[in-house]
Design a protein around this motif. Sequence first.
Motif, short mmCIF file in Angstrom:
data_model
loop_
_atom_site.label_atom_id
_atom_site.label_comp_id
_atom_site.label_asym_id
_atom_site.label_seq_id
_atom_site.Cartn_x
_atom_site.Cartn_y
_atom_site.Cartn_z
N LYS A 18 92.04 111.11 44.99
CA LYS A 18 91.94 110.23 43.81
C LYS A 18 93.15 109.94 43.42
O LYS A 18 93.62 108.83 43.07
CB LYS A 18 91.09 111.00 42.93
CG LYS A 18 91.01 110.36 41.75
CD LYS A 18 89.85 111.12 40.68
CE LYS A 18 89.83 110.48 39.65
NZ LYS A 18 89.26 110.90 38.12
N GLN A 19 94.20 111.09 43.24
CA GLN A 19 95.48 110.46 42.75
C GLN A 19 96.10 109.51 43.47
O GLN A 19 96.76 108.47 42.78
CB GLN A 19 96.22 111.78 42.60
CG GLN A 19 95.84 112.89 41.58
CD GLN A 19 96.51 114.30 41.69
OE1 GLN A 19 96.74 114.67 42.67
NE2 GLN A 19 96.52 114.88 40.65
N GLU A 22 94.78 106.19 42.70
CA GLU A 22 95.24 105.70 41.61
C GLU A 22 96.42 105.10 41.54
O GLU A 22 96.58 103.86 41.03
CB GLU A 22 95.04 106.68 40.42
CG GLU A 22 93.54 107.00 40.08
CD GLU A 22 93.34 108.18 39.20
OE1 GLU A 22 94.40 108.71 38.71
OE2 GLU A 22 92.26 108.42 38.76
#
Length: 76
Positions: A18-19, A22
Amino acid sequence: MKGTLLKDVRYVTDLTQKQLGELIGVSQSAIAQMESETIKILPETKEKIINVLTERNLHQEEIYILGQLKKHYKGV
């Protein structure tokens, strides 16, 4: 860039799917699909990943070596 190298990038940078997603403007599921090589990593995505690494002063060879070491010692 292969999916295994992308996983090594995450291991070494301590980023979740996810990081990293992003940071480069894609979803977590896209990262998972790239790692499993279900979808190709597009040239513009590779460039964004390289930018993330450059910001952290890491190069592809270092990522591979550090990723292999981290995996090895994680299993110990």
